[in-house]
Design an enzyme around this catalytic site. Structure first.
Site, PDB file in Angstrom:
ATOM      1  N   GLY A   1      49.431  37.468  59.008  1.00  0.00           N
ATOM      2  CA  GLY A   1      48.582  38.636  59.135  1.00  0.00           C
ATOM      3  C   GLY A   1      48.585  39.469  57.868  1.00  0.00           C
ATOM      4  O   GLY A   1      49.264  39.153  56.886  1.00  0.00           O
TER       5      GLY A   1
ATOM      6  N   GLU B   1      43.886  33.321  60.426  1.00  0.00           N
ATOM      7  CA  GLU B   1      42.584  33.988  60.515  1.00  0.00           C
ATOM      8  C   GLU B   1      42.175  34.540  59.159  1.00  0.00           C
ATOM      9  O   GLU B   1      41.017  34.502  58.781  1.00  0.00           O
ATOM     10  CB  GLU B   1      42.587  35.088  61.575  1.00  0.00           C
ATOM     11  CG  GLU B   1      43.531  36.239  61.330  1.00  0.00           C
ATOM     12  CD  GLU B   1      43.514  37.261  62.466  1.00  0.00           C
ATOM     13  OE1 GLU B   1      43.119  36.893  63.592  1.00  0.00           O
ATOM     14  OE2 GLU B   1      43.887  38.418  62.236  1.00  0.00           O
TER      15      GLU B   1
ATOM     16  N   GLY C   1      43.500  39.496  66.133  1.00  0.00           N
ATOM     17  CA  GLY C   1      43.960  38.168  66.518  1.00  0.00           C
ATOM     18  C   GLY C   1      45.433  38.055  66.817  1.00  0.00           C
ATOM     19  O   GLY C   1      45.942  36.945  66.950  1.00  0.00           O
TER      20      GLY C   1
ATOM     21  N   LYS D   1      57.988  57.929  59.985  1.00  0.00           N
ATOM     22  CA  LYS D   1      58.077  59.326  59.530  1.00  0.00           C
ATOM     23  C   LYS D   1      59.467  59.664  58.971  1.00  0.00           C
ATOM     24  O   LYS D   1      60.182  60.522  59.483  1.00  0.00           O
ATOM     25  CB  LYS D   1      57.694  60.283  60.666  1.00  0.00           C
ATOM     26  CG  LYS D   1      56.225  60.171  61.068  1.00  0.00           C
ATOM     27  CD  LYS D   1      55.818  61.279  62.036  1.00  0.00           C
ATOM     28  CE  LYS D   1      54.315  61.189  62.329  1.00  0.00           C
ATOM     29  NZ  LYS D   1      53.877  62.245  63.269  1.00  0.00           N
TER      30      LYS D   1
END
Length: 431
Positions: A215, A238, A336, A361
């Site tokens: 990814g 992808e 995906g 944070k």
């Protein structure tokens, strides 16, 4: 009529090309760099001439003039996935959101469950047989072309002519315009020590001969950087980006151990540098395909040793991942992730990794939580989760009880939050 004559008969300015639009149309636009800037700029300039036009797209990269809360009765964006250009409008409610697995968008379009009257897309120059390559993002666009009344292309010599199921013939095109601007380039995300630590854990668990889905984000790219000592890796993903290209150039990826489409890298969209786009041009080792082929869990899971790496923002004690919203506030989209988690779970020898820093944070918030923040969109379910990785270690959850999952996740949480998490787990009768 020759293909060249057909081409010339359909060639016109972007302002003229968008005249194919009718009030009420939905325009389908490809993912990311596949969006055609000249056509969308022309649409933006003329938006007040239309009523009830929708633009459906995953991950827009530019904030065009039509992305405007004051003109939504003329042109309104409908997001399959939010990016920086559309996130504010999604959070404020004047941009629509369509939840769907990335792999199922072509099916939704083909069945008429989500509309497609017109397609706007970037395209490579036409070849001698009259074909263009929609190499940057065939994704759901090829399905939209089948349903559309009109297809309008922005032809640019910088778009690679890639192999695969990503081609359209001049006879299918209603109008085209030409541009020569450089394609938008997207650099690699910032990688710090936390990302490097997570990447190291994941890289250690990827064997030689594995097939990868990677990814977008700092942690997946940190994994890629630590795979240069591997051998015989394959790609079924992808998104193809610069990280994958780097592994190919290093000789790490050759796709020779793949048992599904051996010798070929498969992807559905590209996002990276000019060097990447040049790398894609007529590369026999790379094929670009629609997303219902690349992301279908059954098909992708035909790859043995499929290792999938995706990021999330929050995970609860049961293993539910909130990857697309901050509470009820939308942030990205379904994409995906679940497609490839399920594919890796099906794969013989596969592993699905969900990666996240343990805190947010400046270490003030734990990303591992007892329950997801109310309203959070669940992206990967408790039944699909497999490996979870933070900078503090790896938790394997699949097949484990709720108690075992809770213990494993607390063990990889930031040390500053472990005592608090354990106390909450006891109150929930999980420990």
């Amino acid at each position: 009529m020759s293909v060249q004559s057909l081409y010339q008969s359909k060639r016109m300015s972007a302002a003229d090309a968008i005249q194919v639009l009718k009030d009420g149309d939905t325009i389908v636009v490809p993912t990311g760099v596949g969006e055609p800037p000249s056509l969308l700029t022309a649409l933006s300039d003329a938006r007040r001439n239309y009523r009830d036009i929708k633009v459906s797209q995953i991950l827009p990269l530019r904030k065009y003039g039509y992305i405007d809360p004051e003109t939504t009765e003329h042109v309104r964006h409908s997001a399959y996935f939010f990016g920086g250009a559309t996130r504010p409008g999604g959070q404020e409610g004047w941009i629509d959101f369509v939840p769907a697995y990335f792999s199922e968008l072509p099916m939704l379009i083909k069945r008429g469950l989500t509309p497609s009257e017109v397609v706007f897309s970037m395209a490579s120059p036409m070849d001698e047989h009259g074909f263009f390559s929609l190499s940057l993002a065939p994704d759901y666009t090829m399905a939209a072309i089948e349903k559309a009344r009109a297809v309008v292309l922005e032809v640019n010599p910088n778009v690679p002519f890639a192999n695969g199921d990503c081609h359209i013939h001049i006879s299918q095109v209603a109008a085209l315009t030409e541009s020569s601007d450089p394609l938008l380039e997207v650099g690699l995300p910032k990688i710090g020590p936390v990302q490097e630590a997570i990447g190291s854990y994941v890289a250690e668990m990827i064997p030689d001969g594995a097939t990868l889905q990677i990814g977008y984000g700092g942690i997946p790219d940190a994994v890629v950087m630590q795979l240069t000592n591997k051998h015989d890796l394959g790609i079924h993903t992808e998104m193809v980006g610069d990280g994958i290209m780097t592994l190919v150039e290093a000789g790490v990826v050759n796709n020779l151990k793949k048992n599904y489409h051996r010798g070929k890298m498969l992807a559905t969209f590209a996002l990276g540098s000019k060097k990447l786009y040049d790398f894609m041009h007529r590369n026999p080792a790379l094929e670009m395909h629609p997303v219902d082929f690349t992301n279908d869990p059954y098909l992708a899971g035909q790859n043995d040793n499929l290792h999938c790496i995706n990021a999330t923002m929050q995970i609860d004690f049961m293993g539910q991942c909130g990857s697309e919203s901050l509470g009820a506030k939308p942030y990205s989209g379904t994409g995906g992730q679940a497609d490839f988690v399920r594919a890796a779970n099906r794969s013989n020898g596969g592993k699905a990794f969900i990666v996240l820093p343990s805190t947010a944070k400046d270490d003030t918030i734990s990303r591992i939580v007892p329950t997801l923040t109310p309203g959070t969109h669940v992206s990967t379910s408790k039944n699909d989760i497999n490996y979870v990785v933070t900078e503090h270690g790896v938790a394997q959850l699949r097949g484990k009880s709720a108690k075992q999952r809770c213990e494993a996740l607390i063990a990889i949480a930031h040390p500053a939050f472990r005592a608090e998490l354990r106390e909450t787990a006891k109150k929930m009768n999980l420990l």
